[in-house]
Design an enzyme around this catalytic site. Structure first.
Site: not given
Ligand code: RB5
Length: 164
Positions: A80, A78, A21, A111, A146
């Site tokens: 996080t 993304c 994203d 694994h 595994h």
């Molecule tokens: C985008 O702002 C953020 O929410 C997305 O990149 C991600 O971290 C979602 O889990």
């Protein structure tokens, strides 16, 4: 690899579908360049640029590419890594692993036979992301006990998939 996989598997030359994203787009560009430098084929599944987009759309693109045999592996980024992980692991046959450092990346292959690597574009630096990717691509699946565990996951995935 799925039974539909048409590509010849060679760990030195893989097709890797990469999607992100807006929070991962810059890192995606850097990783695609690196993949090509290493001799792999990197498929850019978007997004490009900083305009806000929805991560599930890109998770879907990458997971479909892996499940349909257009790519051996997938990488999703993304902010996080959490949203991409949640979305990717909804796809039957996808084993997506969110890794922030190389040991988790290695173990996710040894694994868990992870076929999608998820990275946190806003939490790890570029050098760490590159090392995580390098280790993840080079690590084999160990099989054995595994494999039995993955088969158990596949069995309940199959059963749950048939529920309305
Ligand atoms: C985008 O702002 C953020 O929410 C997305 O990149 C991600 O971290 C979602 O889990």
């Amino acid at each position: 690899m799925t039974k539909f996989q048409a590509l010849i598997y060679d760990k030195n030359l893989m097709v890797v579908a990469v999607g992100a994203d807006h929070a991962g787009a810059e890192l995606k560009g850097a990783l695609l360049e690196l993949l090509r430098h290493w001799g792999h084929e990197g498929l850019d599944m978007g997004t490009t640029g900083q305009a806000p987009v929805d991560y599930p759309d890109f998770a879907q693109q990458v997971c479909r590419a892996v499940l349909q045999g257009r790519a051996h592996r997938g990488v999703l980024i993304c902010g996080t890594g959490i949203g991409m992980s949640i979305a990717a692991n909804r796809f039957q046959g996808i084993r997506a692993a969110l890794c922030h450092e190389p040991l988790s990346a290695r173990l996710s292959r040894l694994h868990n036979d992870a076929n999608v690597l998820v990275l946190a574009g806003r939490l790890i630096g570029r050098a760490m992301a590159e090392e995580v990717l390098r280790v993840w691509l080079q690590s084999p699946f160990e099989g054995g006990r595994h494999q039995r565990r993955l088969e158990k996951i596949a069995a309940f995935e199959e059963a749950l998939g048939k529920k309305p």
